[in-house]
Write a protein that holds these residues in place. Structure first.
Motif, short mmCIF file in Angstrom:
data_model
loop_
_atom_site.label_atom_id
_atom_site.label_comp_id
_atom_site.label_asym_id
_atom_site.label_seq_id
_atom_site.Cartn_x
_atom_site.Cartn_y
_atom_site.Cartn_z
N PRO A 345 0.80 -1.33 0.00
CA PRO A 345 0.35 -0.30 -0.15
C PRO A 345 1.13 0.90 -0.09
O PRO A 345 0.37 2.66 -0.54
N HIS A 346 1.95 1.09 0.37
CA HIS A 346 2.71 2.35 0.91
C HIS A 346 4.50 1.72 0.37
O HIS A 346 5.04 0.49 0.30
N GLY A 483 -6.25 2.73 -6.64
CA GLY A 483 -5.34 3.03 -5.58
C GLY A 483 -4.77 2.76 -4.63
O GLY A 483 -4.17 4.05 -4.21
N ILE A 484 -4.26 2.09 -4.90
CA ILE A 484 -2.43 1.63 -5.06
C ILE A 484 -1.61 2.80 -5.80
O ILE A 484 -0.79 3.07 -5.42
N THR A 487 -1.68 5.97 -4.27
CA THR A 487 -1.36 6.35 -3.34
C THR A 487 0.47 6.49 -4.00
O THR A 487 1.32 7.12 -3.34
N TRP A 488 1.50 6.01 -5.23
CA TRP A 488 2.40 5.34 -5.15
C TRP A 488 3.11 6.77 -5.38
O TRP A 488 3.70 7.57 -5.55
N LYS A 490 1.93 9.95 -5.53
CA LYS A 490 1.86 10.80 -4.65
C LYS A 490 3.34 10.64 -3.66
O LYS A 490 3.45 11.64 -3.35
N GLU A 491 2.99 9.31 -2.87
CA GLU A 491 4.70 9.33 -2.18
C GLU A 491 5.98 9.40 -2.94
O GLU A 491 7.33 9.77 -2.10
#
Length: 572
Positions: A345-346, A483-484, A487-488, A490-491
Protein backbone atom coordinates in the motif's frame (compact mmCIF):
# COMPACT_ATOMS: atom_id res chain seq x y z
CA UNK A 1 -31.37 41.63 -95.51
CA UNK A 2 -34.35 41.38 -93.20
CA UNK A 3 -34.20 37.59 -93.42
CA UNK A 4 -30.46 37.57 -92.44
CA UNK A 5 -31.26 39.77 -89.44
CA UNK A 6 -34.01 37.38 -88.33
CA UNK A 7 -31.63 34.43 -88.71
CA UNK A 8 -29.02 36.21 -86.56
CA UNK A 9 -31.69 36.91 -83.91
CA UNK A 10 -32.79 33.28 -83.94
CA UNK A 11 -29.18 32.09 -83.54
CA UNK A 12 -28.63 34.57 -80.71
CA UNK A 13 -31.79 33.42 -78.90
CA UNK A 14 -30.76 29.77 -79.33
CA UNK A 15 -27.29 30.45 -77.91
CA UNK A 16 -28.77 32.32 -74.92
CA UNK A 17 -31.21 29.49 -74.32
CA UNK A 18 -28.41 26.94 -74.50
CA UNK A 19 -26.34 28.92 -72.00
CA UNK A 20 -29.32 29.18 -69.65
CA UNK A 21 -29.94 25.43 -69.85
CA UNK A 22 -26.25 24.76 -69.25
CA UNK A 23 -26.26 26.97 -66.16
CA UNK A 24 -29.44 25.30 -64.93
CA UNK A 25 -27.92 21.87 -65.47
CA UNK A 26 -24.77 22.80 -63.54
CA UNK A 27 -26.79 24.08 -60.60
CA UNK A 28 -28.61 20.78 -60.39
CA UNK A 29 -25.81 18.32 -61.00
CA UNK A 30 -22.50 19.89 -60.02
CA UNK A 31 -21.13 19.34 -56.51
CA UNK A 32 -22.22 22.02 -54.04
CA UNK A 33 -19.99 24.95 -53.30
CA UNK A 34 -17.46 24.60 -50.50
CA UNK A 35 -19.03 25.02 -47.07
CA UNK A 36 -15.87 25.36 -45.05
CA UNK A 37 -13.14 23.25 -43.54
CA UNK A 38 -14.06 19.62 -43.19
CA UNK A 39 -17.81 19.72 -43.78
CA UNK A 40 -19.43 17.04 -45.86
CA UNK A 41 -19.84 17.95 -49.48
CA UNK A 42 -16.74 20.12 -49.65
CA UNK A 43 -16.15 19.25 -53.29
CA UNK A 44 -15.95 22.19 -55.65
CA UNK A 45 -15.39 22.10 -59.43
CA UNK A 46 -11.75 21.03 -59.64
CA UNK A 47 -11.78 19.57 -56.12
CA UNK A 48 -11.98 15.99 -57.33
CA UNK A 49 -11.69 12.90 -55.22
CA UNK A 50 -8.08 12.01 -54.51
CA UNK A 51 -6.55 8.78 -53.25
CA UNK A 52 -4.18 9.32 -50.32
CA UNK A 53 -2.13 6.62 -48.60
CA UNK A 54 -1.56 6.80 -44.86
CA UNK A 55 1.04 4.84 -42.88
CA UNK A 56 0.38 4.11 -39.21
CA UNK A 57 1.47 1.46 -36.73
CA UNK A 58 -0.43 -0.85 -34.44
CA UNK A 59 -3.51 -1.51 -36.57
CA UNK A 60 -4.85 -4.70 -38.06
CA UNK A 61 -5.77 -4.46 -41.75
CA UNK A 62 -6.65 -8.11 -42.31
CA UNK A 63 -10.41 -7.54 -42.65
CA UNK A 64 -10.26 -5.94 -46.08
CA UNK A 65 -14.01 -6.01 -46.76
CA UNK A 66 -14.86 -4.77 -43.26
CA UNK A 67 -12.46 -1.82 -43.51
CA UNK A 68 -13.74 -0.94 -46.95
CA UNK A 69 -17.26 -0.62 -45.50
CA UNK A 70 -16.17 0.91 -42.19
CA UNK A 71 -18.52 3.81 -41.32
CA UNK A 72 -15.87 6.05 -39.74
CA UNK A 73 -13.44 5.64 -42.63
CA UNK A 74 -16.28 6.21 -45.10
CA UNK A 75 -17.29 9.32 -43.18
CA UNK A 76 -13.74 10.64 -43.48
CA UNK A 77 -13.57 9.76 -47.17
CA UNK A 78 -16.86 11.56 -47.88
CA UNK A 79 -16.03 14.52 -45.67
CA UNK A 80 -12.76 15.26 -47.46
CA UNK A 81 -13.57 13.69 -50.84
CA UNK A 82 -10.84 11.10 -50.29
CA UNK A 83 -10.10 7.50 -50.95
CA UNK A 84 -7.92 6.87 -47.90
CA UNK A 85 -5.72 3.83 -48.38
CA UNK A 86 -4.11 2.48 -45.20
CA UNK A 87 -0.65 1.00 -44.72
CA UNK A 88 1.04 -0.42 -41.66
CA UNK A 89 4.37 -2.00 -40.85
CA UNK A 90 7.59 -1.44 -38.96
CA UNK A 91 10.56 0.93 -39.03
CA UNK A 92 12.23 -0.81 -41.95
CA UNK A 93 9.08 -0.60 -44.03
CA UNK A 94 8.52 3.13 -43.53
CA UNK A 95 12.20 3.83 -44.28
CA UNK A 96 11.86 1.88 -47.51
CA UNK A 97 8.63 3.64 -48.48
CA UNK A 98 10.03 7.10 -47.82
CA UNK A 99 13.16 6.39 -49.84
CA UNK A 100 11.26 5.22 -52.92
CA UNK A 101 8.44 6.50 -55.10
CA UNK A 102 6.04 4.62 -52.81
CA UNK A 103 6.13 7.30 -50.14
CA UNK A 104 2.79 7.62 -48.28
CA UNK A 105 0.85 10.87 -48.37
CA UNK A 106 0.44 10.96 -44.57
CA UNK A 107 2.75 9.29 -42.03
CA UNK A 108 2.10 8.63 -38.36
CA UNK A 109 5.54 7.61 -37.07
CA UNK A 110 5.94 5.99 -33.63
CA UNK A 111 8.70 8.01 -32.01
CA UNK A 112 9.59 5.18 -29.65
CA UNK A 113 10.78 3.03 -32.57
CA UNK A 114 14.56 2.74 -32.66
CA UNK A 115 15.84 5.23 -35.20
CA UNK A 116 12.54 7.12 -35.54
CA UNK A 117 13.79 10.43 -34.13
CA UNK A 118 16.83 10.35 -36.42
CA UNK A 119 14.66 9.51 -39.42
CA UNK A 120 12.47 12.52 -38.67
CA UNK A 121 15.45 14.81 -38.09
CA UNK A 122 17.10 13.77 -41.34
CA UNK A 123 13.86 14.12 -43.29
CA UNK A 124 13.21 17.60 -41.93
CA UNK A 125 16.80 18.67 -42.60
CA UNK A 126 16.72 17.38 -46.16
CA UNK A 127 13.40 19.08 -46.92
CA UNK A 128 11.47 15.84 -47.41
CA UNK A 129 8.41 16.99 -45.46
CA UNK A 130 5.78 19.65 -46.03
CA UNK A 131 6.10 22.73 -43.81
CA UNK A 132 2.74 22.39 -42.08
CA UNK A 133 3.26 25.70 -40.33
CA UNK A 134 3.51 27.53 -43.65
CA UNK A 135 0.18 26.12 -44.88
CA UNK A 136 -1.55 26.92 -41.58
CA UNK A 137 -0.15 30.49 -41.48
CA UNK A 138 -1.72 31.24 -44.85
CA UNK A 139 -5.18 30.15 -43.70
CA UNK A 140 -5.34 29.78 -39.89
CA UNK A 141 -9.14 29.87 -39.92
CA UNK A 142 -9.17 26.64 -41.88
CA UNK A 143 -6.87 24.94 -39.37
CA UNK A 144 -7.80 26.38 -35.95
CA UNK A 145 -6.50 23.50 -33.82
CA UNK A 146 -3.19 23.34 -35.62
CA UNK A 147 -2.87 27.13 -35.52
CA UNK A 148 -3.25 26.99 -31.75
CA UNK A 149 -0.78 24.14 -31.28
CA UNK A 150 1.88 25.68 -33.47
CA UNK A 151 1.97 28.78 -31.23
CA UNK A 152 2.26 26.70 -28.05
CA UNK A 153 5.65 27.07 -26.31
CA UNK A 154 5.97 23.41 -25.37
CA UNK A 155 5.05 22.33 -28.89
CA UNK A 156 7.58 24.76 -30.34
CA UNK A 157 10.26 23.31 -28.08
CA UNK A 158 10.03 19.94 -29.81
CA UNK A 159 10.23 21.68 -33.17
CA UNK A 160 13.44 23.24 -31.87
CA UNK A 161 14.85 19.89 -30.74
CA UNK A 162 14.08 17.93 -33.86
CA UNK A 163 14.37 20.53 -36.64
CA UNK A 164 16.66 23.15 -35.12
CA UNK A 165 14.04 25.87 -35.54
CA UNK A 166 11.11 26.35 -33.11
CA UNK A 167 9.17 28.17 -35.80
CA UNK A 168 9.37 25.43 -38.43
CA UNK A 169 6.61 22.85 -38.13
CA UNK A 170 7.11 19.71 -40.18
CA UNK A 171 5.25 17.43 -37.81
CA UNK A 172 2.42 17.24 -35.30
CA UNK A 173 3.60 15.87 -31.97
CA UNK A 174 1.48 13.36 -30.07
CA UNK A 175 2.59 12.72 -26.51
CA UNK A 176 1.73 10.86 -23.36
CA UNK A 177 1.85 11.95 -19.75
CA UNK A 178 2.19 8.72 -17.80
CA UNK A 179 3.32 8.93 -14.18
CA UNK A 180 4.89 5.51 -14.08
CA UNK A 181 5.74 4.26 -10.59
CA UNK A 182 7.53 0.97 -10.02
CA UNK A 183 8.99 -0.67 -6.96
CA UNK A 184 6.20 -2.65 -5.32
CA UNK A 185 6.58 -6.41 -5.25
CA UNK A 186 3.47 -8.47 -5.95
CA UNK A 187 2.59 -10.86 -3.13
CA UNK A 188 0.71 -14.15 -3.14
CA UNK A 189 -1.36 -13.48 -0.03
CA UNK A 190 -2.55 -17.07 0.16
CA UNK A 191 1.04 -18.02 1.01
CA UNK A 192 1.57 -15.11 3.38
CA UNK A 193 -1.70 -15.79 5.18
CA UNK A 194 -0.91 -19.48 5.50
CA UNK A 195 2.43 -18.56 7.11
CA UNK A 196 0.79 -15.81 9.24
CA UNK A 197 2.86 -13.10 7.57
CA UNK A 198 1.82 -9.48 7.06
CA UNK A 199 2.82 -7.21 4.19
CA UNK A 200 6.15 -5.56 5.04
CA UNK A 201 6.58 -1.82 5.51
CA UNK A 202 10.39 -1.68 5.69
CA UNK A 203 13.15 -3.31 3.67
CA UNK A 204 14.24 -5.31 6.73
CA UNK A 205 10.69 -6.62 7.16
CA UNK A 206 10.63 -7.51 3.46
CA UNK A 207 13.81 -9.58 3.79
CA UNK A 208 12.34 -11.32 6.84
CA UNK A 209 9.16 -12.18 4.90
CA UNK A 210 11.30 -13.83 2.22
CA UNK A 211 13.17 -15.80 4.87
CA UNK A 212 9.94 -16.97 6.46
CA UNK A 213 8.68 -18.13 3.05
CA UNK A 214 11.93 -19.99 2.44
CA UNK A 215 11.62 -21.73 5.79
CA UNK A 216 7.89 -22.41 5.65
CA UNK A 217 7.75 -23.34 1.95
CA UNK A 218 11.17 -24.85 1.12
CA UNK A 219 10.08 -25.94 -2.37
CA UNK A 220 8.84 -22.49 -3.32
CA UNK A 221 10.92 -19.66 -4.81
CA UNK A 222 10.57 -16.77 -2.34
CA UNK A 223 11.34 -13.90 -4.76
CA UNK A 224 11.38 -13.53 -8.56
CA UNK A 225 12.43 -10.29 -10.24
CA UNK A 226 12.03 -8.70 -13.66
CA UNK A 227 15.46 -8.15 -15.26
CA UNK A 228 15.24 -8.89 -19.02
CA UNK A 229 17.79 -11.71 -18.80
CA UNK A 230 20.34 -9.52 -17.08
CA UNK A 231 20.30 -6.78 -19.72
CA UNK A 232 18.41 -4.30 -17.55
CA UNK A 233 19.54 -4.88 -14.00
CA UNK A 234 18.89 -4.16 -11.13
CA UNK A 235 15.60 -2.44 -12.15
CA UNK A 236 13.18 -2.53 -9.19
CA UNK A 237 15.77 -4.07 -6.90
CA UNK A 238 17.37 -0.62 -7.05
CA UNK A 239 14.32 0.95 -5.44
CA UNK A 240 13.69 -1.83 -2.95
CA UNK A 241 17.25 -2.29 -1.69
CA UNK A 242 19.38 0.68 -2.79
CA UNK A 243 16.89 3.56 -2.34
CA UNK A 244 15.88 2.39 1.11
CA UNK A 245 19.57 2.45 2.07
CA UNK A 246 20.04 5.98 0.79
CA UNK A 247 21.63 5.32 -2.60
CA UNK A 248 20.92 4.25 -6.17
CA UNK A 249 22.74 2.12 -8.74
CA UNK A 250 20.83 3.33 -11.78
CA UNK A 251 21.02 6.25 -14.17
CA UNK A 252 22.42 9.76 -14.01
CA UNK A 253 21.53 12.32 -11.36
CA UNK A 254 22.52 15.77 -10.15
CA UNK A 255 24.63 15.74 -7.00
CA UNK A 256 24.56 18.34 -4.23
CA UNK A 257 26.96 20.52 -6.22
CA UNK A 258 24.58 20.50 -9.20
CA UNK A 259 26.84 18.29 -11.33
CA UNK A 260 25.75 15.21 -13.25
CA UNK A 261 27.15 11.93 -11.95
CA UNK A 262 26.76 8.29 -12.97
CA UNK A 263 25.24 6.44 -10.03
CA UNK A 264 26.61 3.04 -11.05
CA UNK A 265 30.03 3.72 -9.50
CA UNK A 266 28.83 5.28 -6.25
CA UNK A 267 31.02 3.59 -3.58
CA UNK A 268 28.01 3.54 -1.22
CA UNK A 269 26.58 0.83 -3.47
CA UNK A 270 29.23 -1.73 -2.48
CA UNK A 271 27.50 -2.66 0.76
CA UNK A 272 24.15 -3.10 -1.01
CA UNK A 273 25.65 -5.39 -3.67
CA UNK A 274 27.21 -7.40 -0.84
CA UNK A 275 23.80 -7.63 0.87
CA UNK A 276 22.13 -8.82 -2.33
CA UNK A 277 24.89 -11.36 -2.88
CA UNK A 278 24.34 -12.75 0.62
CA UNK A 279 20.56 -12.94 0.15
CA UNK A 280 21.09 -14.73 -3.15
CA UNK A 281 23.30 -17.29 -1.43
CA UNK A 282 20.55 -17.80 1.16
CA UNK A 283 18.29 -18.97 -1.63
CA UNK A 284 15.82 -16.09 -1.30
CA UNK A 285 16.01 -15.10 -4.97
CA UNK A 286 15.05 -17.04 -8.10
CA UNK A 287 18.32 -18.54 -9.34
CA UNK A 288 16.96 -19.01 -12.87
CA UNK A 289 15.70 -15.44 -13.23
CA UNK A 290 18.40 -14.42 -15.72
CA UNK A 291 17.44 -17.14 -18.19
CA UNK A 292 13.66 -16.69 -18.17
CA UNK A 293 11.66 -14.72 -20.69
CA UNK A 294 10.21 -11.34 -19.76
CA UNK A 295 7.27 -11.61 -17.35
CA UNK A 296 7.57 -15.43 -17.38
CA UNK A 297 7.83 -15.39 -13.62
CA UNK A 298 4.52 -13.51 -13.44
CA UNK A 299 2.36 -15.28 -15.99
CA UNK A 300 3.74 -18.73 -15.16
CA UNK A 301 5.73 -19.08 -11.93
CA UNK A 302 3.67 -16.66 -9.85
CA UNK A 303 0.35 -17.80 -11.30
CA UNK A 304 1.25 -21.45 -10.69
CA UNK A 305 2.36 -20.61 -7.14
CA UNK A 306 5.95 -21.61 -7.81
CA UNK A 307 7.10 -18.15 -6.74
CA UNK A 308 5.60 -16.33 -3.76
CA UNK A 309 6.68 -12.74 -4.50
CA UNK A 310 7.70 -11.06 -7.77
CA UNK A 311 8.56 -7.68 -9.23
CA UNK A 312 6.98 -6.89 -12.57
CA UNK A 313 6.88 -3.13 -13.24
CA UNK A 314 4.22 -2.46 -10.63
CA UNK A 315 2.21 -0.48 -9.53
CA UNK A 316 2.75 1.08 -13.03
CA UNK A 317 0.93 4.10 -14.50
CA UNK A 318 -2.39 2.31 -14.97
CA UNK A 319 -4.14 -0.82 -13.80
CA UNK A 320 -3.35 -2.86 -16.92
CA UNK A 321 -0.26 -4.66 -15.62
CA UNK A 322 -1.88 -5.62 -12.32
CA UNK A 323 -5.01 -6.88 -14.09
CA UNK A 324 -2.85 -8.99 -16.40
CA UNK A 325 -1.01 -10.59 -13.48
CA UNK A 326 -4.25 -11.09 -11.56
CA UNK A 327 -6.01 -12.62 -14.56
CA UNK A 328 -3.20 -15.16 -15.02
CA UNK A 329 -3.30 -15.97 -11.31
CA UNK A 330 -7.08 -16.36 -11.34
CA UNK A 331 -6.93 -18.72 -14.33
CA UNK A 332 -4.69 -21.04 -12.35
CA UNK A 333 -6.46 -20.42 -9.05
CA UNK A 334 -10.25 -20.27 -9.58
CA UNK A 335 -12.09 -18.10 -7.10
CA UNK A 336 -9.12 -15.77 -6.53
CA UNK A 337 -9.83 -12.13 -5.69
CA UNK A 338 -7.66 -9.04 -5.39
CA UNK A 339 -7.20 -9.93 -1.72
CA UNK A 340 -5.14 -12.93 -2.86
CA UNK A 341 -2.80 -10.85 -5.06
CA UNK A 342 -1.58 -7.77 -3.24
CA UNK A 343 0.77 -4.84 -3.76
CA UNK A 344 2.38 -2.79 -1.04
CA UNK A 345 0.00 0.00 0.00
CA UNK A 346 2.99 2.31 0.54
CA UNK A 347 6.63 2.30 -0.60
CA UNK A 348 9.15 0.47 1.54
CA UNK A 349 11.31 2.51 3.86
CA UNK A 350 14.74 1.81 5.32
CA UNK A 351 17.65 3.33 7.22
CA UNK A 352 18.47 5.57 4.25
CA UNK A 353 14.96 6.68 3.27
CA UNK A 354 12.26 5.27 1.05
CA UNK A 355 11.79 4.09 -2.51
CA UNK A 356 11.92 6.89 -5.07
CA UNK A 357 11.03 7.31 -8.75
CA UNK A 358 12.61 10.32 -10.45
CA UNK A 359 11.42 10.77 -14.01
CA UNK A 360 9.60 12.98 -16.46
CA UNK A 361 6.04 11.88 -17.06
CA UNK A 362 5.82 13.47 -20.48
CA UNK A 363 7.20 11.79 -23.58
CA UNK A 364 6.67 12.03 -27.32
CA UNK A 365 4.99 8.88 -28.62
CA UNK A 366 4.24 9.79 -32.22
CA UNK A 367 4.74 12.41 -34.90
CA UNK A 368 2.43 12.97 -37.88
CA UNK A 369 3.98 14.45 -40.99
CA UNK A 370 3.18 14.90 -44.68
CA UNK A 371 5.91 14.03 -47.20
CA UNK A 372 6.47 16.57 -49.96
CA UNK A 373 5.54 13.91 -52.48
CA UNK A 374 1.97 13.89 -51.10
CA UNK A 375 -0.58 14.15 -53.89
CA UNK A 376 -2.62 16.76 -52.01
CA UNK A 377 -0.89 18.18 -48.89
CA UNK A 378 -3.72 20.58 -48.04
CA UNK A 379 -6.36 17.86 -48.23
CA UNK A 380 -4.15 15.63 -46.09
CA UNK A 381 -3.68 18.44 -43.57
CA UNK A 382 -7.42 19.13 -43.45
CA UNK A 383 -7.94 15.51 -42.42
CA UNK A 384 -5.22 15.77 -39.74
CA UNK A 385 -6.84 18.98 -38.45
CA UNK A 386 -10.15 17.15 -38.11
CA UNK A 387 -8.46 14.19 -36.37
CA UNK A 388 -7.08 16.59 -33.74
CA UNK A 389 -10.43 18.31 -33.21
CA UNK A 390 -12.86 17.26 -30.49
CA UNK A 391 -15.02 15.60 -33.13
CA UNK A 392 -12.10 13.64 -34.54
CA UNK A 393 -10.83 12.59 -31.13
CA UNK A 394 -14.32 11.44 -30.11
CA UNK A 395 -14.43 9.15 -33.14
CA UNK A 396 -11.78 6.98 -31.44
CA UNK A 397 -14.23 5.71 -28.86
CA UNK A 398 -17.65 6.92 -29.92
CA UNK A 399 -17.68 6.99 -33.71
CA UNK A 400 -19.68 9.63 -35.56
CA UNK A 401 -22.06 11.91 -33.70
CA UNK A 402 -25.66 11.24 -34.63
CA UNK A 403 -24.75 7.87 -36.09
CA UNK A 404 -23.00 6.06 -33.28
CA UNK A 405 -23.36 8.43 -30.35
CA UNK A 406 -25.18 11.46 -28.99
CA UNK A 407 -23.74 14.51 -27.24
CA UNK A 408 -25.60 16.51 -24.62
CA UNK A 409 -25.37 20.23 -23.91
CA UNK A 410 -22.51 19.66 -21.44
CA UNK A 411 -20.49 17.84 -24.08
CA UNK A 412 -20.96 14.36 -22.62
CA UNK A 413 -21.10 11.61 -25.22
CA UNK A 414 -23.00 8.35 -25.06
CA UNK A 415 -23.10 5.45 -27.48
CA UNK A 416 -26.47 4.90 -29.10
CA UNK A 417 -25.95 1.14 -29.39
CA UNK A 418 -22.78 -0.21 -27.74
CA UNK A 419 -23.18 -3.59 -29.41
CA UNK A 420 -23.23 -1.98 -32.86
CA UNK A 421 -20.18 0.10 -32.05
CA UNK A 422 -18.37 -3.04 -30.91
CA UNK A 423 -19.06 -4.58 -34.32
CA UNK A 424 -17.42 -1.54 -35.93
CA UNK A 425 -14.27 -1.80 -33.82
CA UNK A 426 -14.11 -5.59 -34.12
CA UNK A 427 -13.31 -5.08 -37.79
CA UNK A 428 -9.99 -3.58 -36.65
CA UNK A 429 -9.50 -6.34 -34.08
CA UNK A 430 -9.93 -3.77 -31.32
CA UNK A 431 -12.34 -3.77 -28.42
CA UNK A 432 -14.27 -0.51 -28.48
CA UNK A 433 -11.53 1.70 -29.94
CA UNK A 434 -11.42 2.59 -33.61
CA UNK A 435 -8.31 1.43 -35.45
CA UNK A 436 -8.06 4.35 -37.85
CA UNK A 437 -7.87 7.00 -35.14
CA UNK A 438 -5.90 4.79 -32.75
CA UNK A 439 -3.09 4.45 -35.25
CA UNK A 440 -3.09 8.07 -36.41
CA UNK A 441 -2.87 9.78 -33.00
CA UNK A 442 -1.18 6.96 -31.11
CA UNK A 443 -0.27 7.56 -27.48
CA UNK A 444 0.72 5.25 -24.66
CA UNK A 445 -2.00 7.02 -22.67
CA UNK A 446 -4.64 6.28 -25.27
CA UNK A 447 -7.66 8.39 -24.42
CA UNK A 448 -9.01 11.54 -26.05
CA UNK A 449 -7.00 14.76 -26.18
CA UNK A 450 -8.92 18.02 -26.00
CA UNK A 451 -6.59 20.33 -27.90
CA UNK A 452 -9.42 22.83 -28.31
CA UNK A 453 -9.81 23.33 -24.55
CA UNK A 454 -6.22 22.92 -23.31
CA UNK A 455 -2.72 23.83 -24.32
CA UNK A 456 -0.75 21.14 -26.12
CA UNK A 457 0.94 19.51 -23.14
CA UNK A 458 -2.02 20.11 -20.84
CA UNK A 459 -4.24 18.26 -23.32
CA UNK A 460 -2.10 15.17 -22.80
CA UNK A 461 -2.05 15.60 -19.04
CA UNK A 462 -5.85 15.89 -19.02
CA UNK A 463 -6.56 13.13 -21.52
CA UNK A 464 -9.86 11.31 -21.00
CA UNK A 465 -8.74 7.74 -20.39
CA UNK A 466 -10.16 4.38 -19.31
CA UNK A 467 -13.19 4.73 -21.55
CA UNK A 468 -13.26 1.08 -22.58
CA UNK A 469 -12.88 -0.41 -19.06
CA UNK A 470 -15.52 1.92 -17.70
CA UNK A 471 -18.01 0.73 -20.31
CA UNK A 472 -17.52 -2.81 -19.08
CA UNK A 473 -17.92 -1.72 -15.48
CA UNK A 474 -15.21 -1.09 -12.93
CA UNK A 475 -13.99 -4.36 -11.45
CA UNK A 476 -12.82 -4.95 -7.90
CA UNK A 477 -9.31 -5.60 -9.24
CA UNK A 478 -9.26 -2.35 -11.19
CA UNK A 479 -10.47 -0.29 -8.24
CA UNK A 480 -7.86 -1.87 -5.99
CA UNK A 481 -4.98 -1.30 -8.41
CA UNK A 482 -5.96 2.30 -9.16
CA UNK A 483 -6.03 3.09 -5.45
CA UNK A 484 -2.52 1.73 -4.97
CA UNK A 485 -1.24 3.57 -8.05
CA UNK A 486 -2.64 6.90 -6.83
CA UNK A 487 -0.93 6.48 -3.45
CA UNK A 488 2.41 5.57 -4.96
CA UNK A 489 2.27 8.42 -7.46
CA UNK A 490 1.78 10.80 -4.56
CA UNK A 491 4.41 9.30 -2.24
CA UNK A 492 7.15 8.08 -4.57
CA UNK A 493 7.18 10.14 -7.75
CA UNK A 494 9.49 13.11 -8.22
CA UNK A 495 8.95 15.01 -11.46
CA UNK A 496 11.92 15.93 -13.61
CA UNK A 497 11.70 18.59 -16.34
CA UNK A 498 10.38 16.99 -19.52
CA UNK A 499 13.20 18.43 -21.60
CA UNK A 500 15.62 16.03 -19.91
CA UNK A 501 14.04 13.33 -22.07
CA UNK A 502 14.81 15.01 -25.37
CA UNK A 503 18.55 15.80 -25.64
CA UNK A 504 20.38 13.80 -28.27
CA UNK A 505 23.90 12.70 -27.43
CA UNK A 506 26.72 12.76 -29.95
CA UNK A 507 27.43 9.60 -31.94
CA UNK A 508 30.58 9.08 -29.89
CA UNK A 509 28.63 9.33 -26.62
CA UNK A 510 26.01 6.88 -27.89
CA UNK A 511 28.78 4.36 -28.51
CA UNK A 512 30.22 5.03 -25.06
CA UNK A 513 26.74 4.60 -23.56
CA UNK A 514 26.49 1.13 -25.10
CA UNK A 515 29.90 0.18 -23.70
CA UNK A 516 28.96 1.43 -20.24
CA UNK A 517 25.76 -0.58 -20.25
CA UNK A 518 27.59 -3.74 -21.24
CA UNK A 519 30.09 -3.26 -18.41
CA UNK A 520 27.32 -2.61 -15.88
CA UNK A 521 25.41 -5.70 -16.96
CA UNK A 522 28.53 -7.87 -16.70
CA UNK A 523 29.60 -6.73 -13.25
CA UNK A 524 26.19 -6.25 -11.67
CA UNK A 525 25.00 -9.76 -12.49
CA UNK A 526 28.28 -11.28 -11.30
CA UNK A 527 28.17 -9.26 -8.09
CA UNK A 528 24.61 -10.40 -7.52
CA UNK A 529 25.12 -14.15 -8.05
CA UNK A 530 28.43 -14.24 -6.25
CA UNK A 531 30.76 -14.90 -9.18
CA UNK A 532 32.76 -11.84 -8.16
CA UNK A 533 33.60 -10.65 -4.69
CA UNK A 534 32.24 -7.11 -4.44
CA UNK A 535 34.97 -5.51 -2.34
CA UNK A 536 37.77 -7.34 -4.16
CA UNK A 537 36.56 -6.33 -7.65
CA UNK A 538 34.95 -2.94 -7.10
CA UNK A 539 38.01 -0.90 -8.06
CA UNK A 540 38.46 -3.02 -11.18
CA UNK A 541 34.82 -2.36 -12.13
CA UNK A 542 35.17 1.40 -11.60
CA UNK A 543 38.43 1.51 -13.58
CA UNK A 544 37.02 -0.43 -16.53
CA UNK A 545 33.85 1.68 -16.44
CA UNK A 546 35.84 4.93 -16.36
CA UNK A 547 38.22 3.82 -19.11
CA UNK A 548 35.27 3.15 -21.41
CA UNK A 549 34.88 6.92 -21.79
CA UNK A 550 32.81 7.87 -18.77
CA UNK A 551 34.25 11.39 -18.43
CA UNK A 552 33.51 12.18 -22.08
CA UNK A 553 30.02 10.78 -21.68
CA UNK A 554 29.26 12.86 -18.58
CA UNK A 555 30.66 16.01 -20.26
CA UNK A 556 28.44 15.48 -23.31
CA UNK A 557 25.42 14.60 -21.15
CA UNK A 558 25.95 17.78 -19.14
CA UNK A 559 26.27 19.83 -22.30
CA UNK A 560 23.13 18.55 -24.03
CA UNK A 561 20.95 18.80 -20.91
CA UNK A 562 22.10 22.37 -20.30
CA UNK A 563 21.40 23.22 -23.93
CA UNK A 564 17.95 21.64 -23.69
CA UNK A 565 17.13 23.71 -20.64
CA UNK A 566 18.41 26.90 -22.27
CA UNK A 567 16.54 26.15 -25.51
CA UNK A 568 13.27 25.72 -23.67
CA UNK A 569 13.72 28.87 -21.61
CA UNK A 570 14.58 30.87 -24.74
CA UNK A 571 11.35 30.02 -26.57
CA UNK A 572 8.70 32.73 -26.37
Amino acid sequence: MKRKTEIRKAILIAVMLLLALTAFGCSKNDPPAEKGNGEEGTQTPGNKQVSLTMFQQGINLDNIAGIKNDPVKNFVDNKFNLNLELLTGDMEKIKLLLSTDQSPDIVSLPFWWTGASQLYKDGAKEGMFVDIGDIVAKNPGKYPVLAKLIKDKDFKYFNQQYTGDPNKTYGVWIGSNAINVNGSPLFNMRILNELHLALPTTVDEFIQVLREIKQGKPNMIPFGYLNYKGTNFPLELDQIFFNTNGTTASGMSLNEQGKWVDNAINPENKKIWKLLQDLYKEGLFDKEAFSKDNYYHGTNDFAQQKTAVITTALPNSNDGMYKWMFTEFAKANPGATSKDVQLLPHPLTGPGGQEVVEASAFNINDVIFIPKSSKDPERALAFVEWALSSEGQASKYYGIEGVHHTKDAAGNRQLIDPSEWKKVTDVWNMNGEHGLMYGLTYSADNGMFDYEKYGWMEAHKNAVRNIIPERAGITEESTYAKGIIATWQKEVYKELPFYYNTPSLSDESKKIETKLKDIRDKYFVKFFVGELDVNGNWDKFVQEYTNAGLDKYIADYTKVTQEAKQAYEAIK
